[in-house]
Design an enzyme around this catalytic site. Structure first.
Site, PDB file in Angstrom:
ATOM      1  N   ARG A  50      37.246  40.923  29.077  1.00  0.00           N
ATOM      2  CA  ARG A  50      36.544  41.561  29.932  1.00  0.00           C
ATOM      3  C   ARG A  50      37.289  41.915  31.299  1.00  0.00           C
ATOM      4  NH1 ARG A  50      33.956  43.518  27.038  1.00  0.00           N
ATOM      5  NH2 ARG A  50      33.698  42.213  25.083  1.00  0.00           N
ATOM      6  N   CYS A  51      37.092  42.907  31.948  1.00  0.00           N
ATOM      7  CA  CYS A  51      37.523  43.507  32.976  1.00  0.00           C
ATOM      8  C   CYS A  51      37.198  42.460  34.119  1.00  0.00           C
ATOM      9  CB  CYS A  51      36.845  44.938  33.419  1.00  0.00           C
ATOM     10  SG  CYS A  51      37.622  46.165  32.361  1.00  0.00           S
ATOM     11  N   PRO A  52      38.184  42.267  34.777  1.00  0.00           N
ATOM     12  CA  PRO A  52      39.506  43.117  35.163  1.00  0.00           C
ATOM     13  C   PRO A  52      40.644  42.539  34.196  1.00  0.00           C
ATOM     14  CG  PRO A  52      39.611  41.529  36.838  1.00  0.00           C
ATOM     15  CD  PRO A  52      38.352  41.241  35.956  1.00  0.00           C
TER      16      PRO A  52
END
Length: 76
Positions: free
Chosen positions: A14-16
Site C-alpha cells: 500500500r502507498c506510500p
C-alpha cells in the site's frame, strides 16, 4: 543510460511503499535512466506521477493491466 528499465514490483504494498521504493531506486540511478514500477494500490495512480513531477522526473509510460498499474519513469 540503461537500455532496459530497472523493474520494481510493488504489488501487494500500500502507498506510500511503492513511492518509497521508487525514490530509493532513483537515488541510485544516473540522470536519464529508466525505472518501471508496477503497483496494485489504486492510490499509486495519483501518488507516483505527483512524486515524479515534484522530483523533476518524467513519467514516459503509464498502463493498466490485470488490476495493476505500470509506470516507466525517466530520472531527471
Amino acid at each position: 543510460m540503461s537500455q532496459e528499465p530497472l523493474l520494481i514490483d510493488a504489488r501487494g504494498h500500500r502507498c506510500p511503499v511503492p513511492t518509497l521504493k521508487l525514490r530509493r531506486a532513483l537515488e541510485a540511478m544516473a540522470s536519464g535512466d529508466l525505472v518501471r514500477l508496477i503497483a496494485d494500490d489504486p492510490m499509486a495512480k495519483v501518488d507516483v506521477p505527483h512524486f515524479a513531477n515534484q522530483g523533476g522526473h518524467a513519467v514516459v509510460e503509464q498502463a493498466e493491466a490485470d488490476g495493476a498499474v505500470s509506470f516507466v519513469i525517466r530520472k531527471g
